[in-house]
Write a protein that holds these residues in place. Sequence first.
Motif, short mmCIF file in Angstrom:
data_model
loop_
_atom_site.label_atom_id
_atom_site.label_comp_id
_atom_site.label_asym_id
_atom_site.label_seq_id
_atom_site.Cartn_x
_atom_site.Cartn_y
_atom_site.Cartn_z
N TYR A 142 -10.12 19.08 24.19
CA TYR A 142 -8.88 19.32 24.93
C TYR A 142 -7.86 20.06 24.07
CZ TYR A 142 -4.28 18.48 26.87
OH TYR A 142 -2.99 18.65 27.33
N ASN A 194 -6.93 23.86 25.02
CA ASN A 194 -5.55 23.97 25.48
C ASN A 194 -4.74 24.89 24.57
OD1 ASN A 194 -3.37 23.20 27.27
ND2 ASN A 194 -2.58 21.96 25.59
N SER A 253 -3.83 23.04 30.53
CA SER A 253 -4.15 21.63 30.32
C SER A 253 -5.15 21.13 31.36
CB SER A 253 -2.88 20.78 30.35
OG SER A 253 -2.21 20.91 31.60
N GLY A 262 -8.68 19.84 30.11
CA GLY A 262 -9.05 18.46 30.41
C GLY A 262 -10.42 18.36 31.07
N TYR A 270 -5.20 14.82 31.96
CA TYR A 270 -4.57 15.64 30.91
C TYR A 270 -3.47 16.54 31.48
CZ TYR A 270 -7.97 14.09 27.49
OH TYR A 270 -8.71 13.32 26.62
#
Length: 390
Positions: free
Chosen positions: A183, A187, A205, A209, A275
């Motif tokens: 992640y 990200n 995100s 996620g 997330y």
Amino acid sequence: MGFAKNQQISYGKNENVVLTNSNLGFQIKTLNYPPHGGLFASIGQNSTTNICPSNSEESNGFKVPYMDLYLKYVNSIVGGEEEEKSEAEANKKKKKGLKLKIKVGNPSLRRLISGAVAGAVSRTAVAPLETIRTHLMVGSSGHSASDVFHDIMKTDGWNGLFRGNFINVIRVAPSKAIELFIYDSVNKKLTPKAGEQPKIPISPSFIAGACAGVTSTILTYPLELVKTRLTIQRGVYNGIVDAFVKIIREEGPGELYRGLGPSVIGVIPYAASNYFAYDTLRKAYRKFFKQEKIGNIETLLIGSLAGAISSSATFPLEVARKHMQAGAVSNREVYKNVLHALASIVEKEGVQGLYRGLGPSCLKLVPAAGISFMCYEACKRVLVEDGDEA
């Protein structure tokens, strides 16, 4: 008794302090004064301080009465001020508190370690709720949380609430490490820098996620299945290794991945929404309170709220996955796929069967998500690079 012209005064046995009299004027000379601090020590080495004008001519020395009391008085004034400053600085440091820092040069290793610690702590903290939730989902010990709790306490006692927790930690620690590492990495790569155009039309995100959830699920799924079997099949297996051996020998290697389909399908919306909600809530917090740093309590609350949103939206898929993982235990129906599992559950128990155990699940997942995010952010602040105070 009068003072002769050009007389030199020595203070006791201390040859480093010399007073010189010249025409009833005095000079105080300090030479390498002892290092205990004070007025004369602060003047400097081989320095001269004029009390009265003088011609600075040397002569024979004599002792001045009460000079020791005078020097103690001066030291008490100047030294006292220094002690007060030192005490104030010490109190200031105490207020800041101790900051534990462990130097880990590799940023990827820092993320992996932080994720593993976060997973282990969060899962252990909510292990009893996880056990009750699993029994409720498969209907093996009762139809309510209280029924399951009393049945476990009657059969196994308090240890029963933590049944399978060791393998759960072994599974969750690497799973969470991989998940949070993926992640953070994805990200960071997808998030545009200041002044740049967004690289993708969807929130970074959200994509990060989903990628994190799928990767960690595929790599650690066999441990998840074994953990479920150990929880609901009491006395069948003698540990993790024995469970793996018996499942492969009696049901085949493919059994270790039974229910992987609904798990992957379920983890995509769950991880993506989890997330995404977490990232969105953090940004909203920074904007509303106009501060960049977020404390541990705030992170716990933000993570818990994000977990509540994501778990409620994807719970039916979680129920189907648990049913498929249970397999043919206690003459249960073996489902062909996730759609078959969902349809069978609705046919036998109604729509409410898809949400059986939602209450205990939220009680477990919500704090688990908050604790996980809080531990992860805290560990990242502890594990720093050389010279980094993040």
